[in-house]
Structures are given as C-alpha cells and as structure tokens.
Design an enzyme around this catalytic site. Sequence first.
Site, PDB file in Angstrom:
ATOM      1  N   GLY A  11       1.781 -31.165  42.676  1.00  0.00           N
ATOM      2  CA  GLY A  11       2.014 -31.796  43.969  1.00  0.00           C
ATOM      3  C   GLY A  11       0.796 -32.403  44.629  1.00  0.00           C
ATOM      4  N   THR A  12      -0.185 -32.865  43.857  1.00  0.00           N
ATOM      5  CA  THR A  12      -1.330 -33.530  44.501  1.00  0.00           C
ATOM      6  C   THR A  12      -0.886 -34.863  45.109  1.00  0.00           C
ATOM      7  OG1 THR A  12      -2.131 -34.705  42.528  1.00  0.00           O
ATOM      8  CG2 THR A  12      -2.990 -32.474  42.921  1.00  0.00           C
ATOM      9  N   ASN A  13       0.105 -35.520  44.489  1.00  0.00           N
ATOM     10  CA  ASN A  13       0.631 -36.754  45.085  1.00  0.00           C
ATOM     11  C   ASN A  13       1.415 -36.428  46.345  1.00  0.00           C
ATOM     12  OD1 ASN A  13       0.220 -39.461  43.591  1.00  0.00           O
ATOM     13  ND2 ASN A  13       0.448 -37.950  41.976  1.00  0.00           N
ATOM     14  N   ARG A  66      23.648 -33.112  33.797  1.00  0.00           N
ATOM     15  CA  ARG A  66      22.590 -33.844  34.492  1.00  0.00           C
ATOM     16  C   ARG A  66      23.151 -34.404  35.807  1.00  0.00           C
ATOM     17  NH1 ARG A  66      17.674 -35.690  32.570  1.00  0.00           N
ATOM     18  NH2 ARG A  66      18.082 -35.012  30.441  1.00  0.00           N
ATOM     19  N   ARG A  92      12.206 -34.966  35.777  1.00  0.00           N
ATOM     20  CA  ARG A  92      13.561 -35.065  35.223  1.00  0.00           C
ATOM     21  C   ARG A  92      14.025 -36.506  35.315  1.00  0.00           C
ATOM     22  NH1 ARG A  92      15.386 -31.581  32.032  1.00  0.00           N
ATOM     23  NH2 ARG A  92      17.539 -32.080  32.585  1.00  0.00           N
ATOM     24  N   ILE A  93      14.689 -36.979  34.275  1.00  0.00           N
ATOM     25  CA  ILE A  93      15.245 -38.327  34.326  1.00  0.00           C
ATOM     26  C   ILE A  93      16.497 -38.293  35.188  1.00  0.00           C
ATOM     27  CG2 ILE A  93      16.341 -40.123  32.939  1.00  0.00           C
ATOM     28  CD1 ILE A  93      14.347 -39.339  30.707  1.00  0.00           C
ATOM     29  N   HIS A 110       3.531 -43.888  38.770  1.00  0.00           N
ATOM     30  CA  HIS A 110       3.339 -43.723  37.330  1.00  0.00           C
ATOM     31  C   HIS A 110       1.852 -43.859  37.006  1.00  0.00           C
ATOM     32  CE1 HIS A 110       4.481 -43.717  33.114  1.00  0.00           C
ATOM     33  NE2 HIS A 110       3.686 -44.730  32.941  1.00  0.00           N
ATOM     34  N   GLU A 143      17.489 -47.448  36.801  1.00  0.00           N
ATOM     35  CA  GLU A 143      18.005 -46.541  35.778  1.00  0.00           C
ATOM     36  C   GLU A 143      17.102 -46.572  34.545  1.00  0.00           C
ATOM     37  OE1 GLU A 143      22.140 -46.957  34.918  1.00  0.00           O
ATOM     38  OE2 GLU A 143      22.139 -45.300  33.482  1.00  0.00           O
ATOM     39  N   ASP A 146      10.846 -46.265  34.255  1.00  0.00           N
ATOM     40  CA  ASP A 146       9.559 -46.922  34.549  1.00  0.00           C
ATOM     41  C   ASP A 146       9.645 -48.444  34.453  1.00  0.00           C
ATOM     42  OD1 ASP A 146       7.832 -44.241  32.806  1.00  0.00           O
ATOM     43  OD2 ASP A 146       8.459 -44.397  34.903  1.00  0.00           O
TER      44      ASP A 146
HETATM   45  N1  DQB Z   1      16.575 -43.220  36.051  1.00  0.00           N
HETATM   46  C1  DQB Z   1      15.253 -42.955  36.219  1.00  0.00           C
HETATM   47  N2  DQB Z   1      14.866 -41.684  36.432  1.00  0.00           N
HETATM   48  C2  DQB Z   1      13.523 -41.391  36.554  1.00  0.00           C
HETATM   49  C3  DQB Z   1      13.120 -40.065  36.756  1.00  0.00           C
HETATM   50  C4  DQB Z   1      11.786 -39.734  36.832  1.00  0.00           C
HETATM   51  C5  DQB Z   1      10.814 -40.729  36.738  1.00  0.00           C
HETATM   52  C6  DQB Z   1       9.376 -40.336  36.774  1.00  0.00           C
HETATM   53  N3  DQB Z   1       8.792 -40.586  35.459  1.00  0.00           N
HETATM   54  C7  DQB Z   1       9.268 -39.964  34.307  1.00  0.00           C
HETATM   55  C8  DQB Z   1       9.269 -40.680  33.113  1.00  0.00           C
HETATM   56  C9  DQB Z   1       9.722 -40.093  31.948  1.00  0.00           C
HETATM   57  C10 DQB Z   1      10.200 -38.792  31.950  1.00  0.00           C
HETATM   58  C11 DQB Z   1      10.676 -38.172  30.660  1.00  0.00           C
HETATM   59  O1  DQB Z   1      10.956 -38.850  29.664  1.00  0.00           O
HETATM   60  N4  DQB Z   1      10.756 -36.819  30.671  1.00  0.00           N
HETATM   61  C12 DQB Z   1      11.161 -36.075  29.475  1.00  0.00           C
HETATM   62  C13 DQB Z   1      12.646 -35.823  29.533  1.00  0.00           C
HETATM   63  C14 DQB Z   1      12.992 -34.941  30.742  1.00  0.00           C
HETATM   64  C15 DQB Z   1      14.491 -34.904  30.952  1.00  0.00           C
HETATM   65  O2  DQB Z   1      15.210 -34.555  29.990  1.00  0.00           O
HETATM   66  O3  DQB Z   1      14.944 -35.287  32.068  1.00  0.00           O
HETATM   67  C16 DQB Z   1      10.225 -38.058  33.140  1.00  0.00           C
HETATM   68  C17 DQB Z   1       9.774 -38.651  34.329  1.00  0.00           C
HETATM   69  C18 DQB Z   1      11.182 -42.076  36.570  1.00  0.00           C
HETATM   70  C19 DQB Z   1      12.555 -42.413  36.479  1.00  0.00           C
HETATM   71  C20 DQB Z   1      13.022 -43.769  36.269  1.00  0.00           C
HETATM   72  O4  DQB Z   1      12.231 -44.733  36.205  1.00  0.00           O
HETATM   73  N5  DQB Z   1      14.356 -43.988  36.150  1.00  0.00           N
HETATM   74  N1  GRF Z   2       4.117 -38.804  37.562  1.00  0.00           N
HETATM   75  C1  GRF Z   2       2.793 -38.320  37.308  1.00  0.00           C
HETATM   76  O1  GRF Z   2       2.764 -36.916  37.226  1.00  0.00           O
HETATM   77  C2  GRF Z   2       1.585 -36.433  37.841  1.00  0.00           C
HETATM   78  C3  GRF Z   2       2.003 -35.498  38.933  1.00  0.00           C
HETATM   79  O2  GRF Z   2       0.875 -34.901  39.472  1.00  0.00           O
HETATM   80  P1  GRF Z   2       1.012 -34.108  40.868  1.00  0.00           P
HETATM   81  O3  GRF Z   2       1.336 -35.127  41.932  1.00  0.00           O
HETATM   82  O4  GRF Z   2       2.126 -33.094  40.692  1.00  0.00           O
HETATM   83  O5  GRF Z   2      -0.356 -33.476  41.046  1.00  0.00           O
HETATM   84  C4  GRF Z   2       0.827 -37.642  38.398  1.00  0.00           C
HETATM   85  O6  GRF Z   2      -0.200 -38.036  37.507  1.00  0.00           O
HETATM   86  C5  GRF Z   2       1.879 -38.706  38.442  1.00  0.00           C
HETATM   87  O7  GRF Z   2       1.403 -40.002  38.211  1.00  0.00           O
END
Ligand code: DQB
Ligand code: GRF
Length: 202
Positions: A11-13, A66, A92-93, A110, A143, A146
Amino acid sequence: KQVGVLISGSGTNLQSLIDATIDPGKGTGAEIVIVISNKPGVQGLIRAKNANIPTKVIPHTAYKSRLAFDMAVHSELTAAGVEIVCLAGFMRILTGDFVRLWRGRLINIHPALLPLFKGTHAHRQALEAGVRITGCTAHFVEEDIDAGAILVQESVQIEVGDTEESLQERVKLTEHKVFPKALMLVATEKVFLNEAGKLVWK
Ligand SMILES: Nc1nc2ccc(CNc3ccc(C(=O)NCCCC(=O)O)cc3)cc2c(=O)[nH]1
Ligand SMILES: N[C@@H]1O[C@H](COP(=O)(O)O)[C@@H](O)[C@H]1O
C-alpha cells in the site's frame, strides 16, 4: 469526489493517495472513504487505519466465482458512496461486468511505460529486454489488461546492476507522484473517458 482504493499488499501507492488527499486544501477534489483489500493482514490496511479510513477485507477465496467476488466489492464500494475507484497494487483481474459498472471512474497504476511490459513482473520484463529507461503509467481500466487510455506517465532511468527490487524501489518513488496526479485529473473532471475509450480533455 468520494474515492475507494483497492489493495492487495504494502500500500505505498495507497499512502501516496492518502497523503495527497488528507488536506482538503490540496485541491485534489478527492477524499478516500474506504480501502478494500482482497488479502487480510497486509500493510496497506494498517496505513488506512492510521489515517482513520474505513477498511474492509473481501477475500477472493471466499467466493464461488470471480464475478461473485467482484460484485461483493462493487456492493461495498456503492454502499460507501464511492464515485472513483483506484487500483493500488490490487492483484486480482476484474471481470468485464465490474469494469463496465465503473468504466471511466476506475484507474490503475502500472510500473512500466505502457503499452510496454503489460501484466505482472513488469520490472523483470524491462530488465530482460535490456531497456535503459522504464517508468510508470496511470491509466483508465478496461477489460483488456493494462490496455486502457493513459492518463499520466513518467520515465525512470534503469541503472547498471539494477535488480527487480532496486528498480521497483526507484519506480515506486515516481508512482507516488504519478498516481495522485492522475486521481486529481479525474476527480476534478479535467479529463473524461469517452465511449470509444479515448480521453476527452476539458
Ligand atoms: N479487467 C481488468 N482488471 C484489472 C485488474 C487489476 C489490474 C492491475 N494490474 C494487474 C495486471 C495483471 C494481473 C495478473 O495477471 N495477475 C495474475 C492473475 C491474478 C488473478 O487470477 O486474478 C493482476 C493485476 C489491471 C486490470 C485491468 O487492466 N483490467
Ligand atoms: N501495481 C503495482 O504493484 C505495486 C504495488 O505496490 P504498493 O502500492 O502496494 O506498495 C506497485 O509497484 C504498482 O505499480
């Protein structure tokens, strides 16, 4: 604007968003009203408590699907009167259904210069690619992981001998400037996401 922050870890962000919104005079136009973690006992929850922000743990492991998890999160956010959702290290996605409910009010940070190095292990990807410059990106969430419209980016130099850890530490310092800036743009309605997924600047 009332803000909800979703976390999974340190949680630094989240802390940078708290620091940027704690003083109403700072004009971020935002107030964090709830912090939700999918993991219990993480440092981010302590940070929220120290800032007197209500917290909730919603373990994804407690849900059959989910979508069921996402809807539990949606209910908590709605009950708290949240208008903007920030993903701050939330791992989590999210389902398309959740994204559609919050599209245009859902932002993420990101640790790379999107569209480069999407997904997890962004720093590992950058080091393996041998790039000399990386950075971080605050973007609207779509959806497609990133892939949402980019709000704010800032570059970070990669140093010789950098490891994933040393690089993450340096990039986080920049994340802590970029994410609050992006939240302010959305909270003060300087920018909107249109139906085509493009930014519209006021
Ligand atoms: N639909 C949508 N949802 C997201 C959820 C989190 C994040 C943060 N960045 C993330 C980017 C990738 C992952 C990922 O692939 N995690 C491993 C699988 C975990 C799981 O099973 O859930 C998690 C967060 C971004 C998105 C996004 O761009 N679109
Ligand atoms: N999504 C990525 O996960 C990390 C979370 O760090 P924190 O905010 O929990 O310290 C950060 O590097 C952020 O870009």
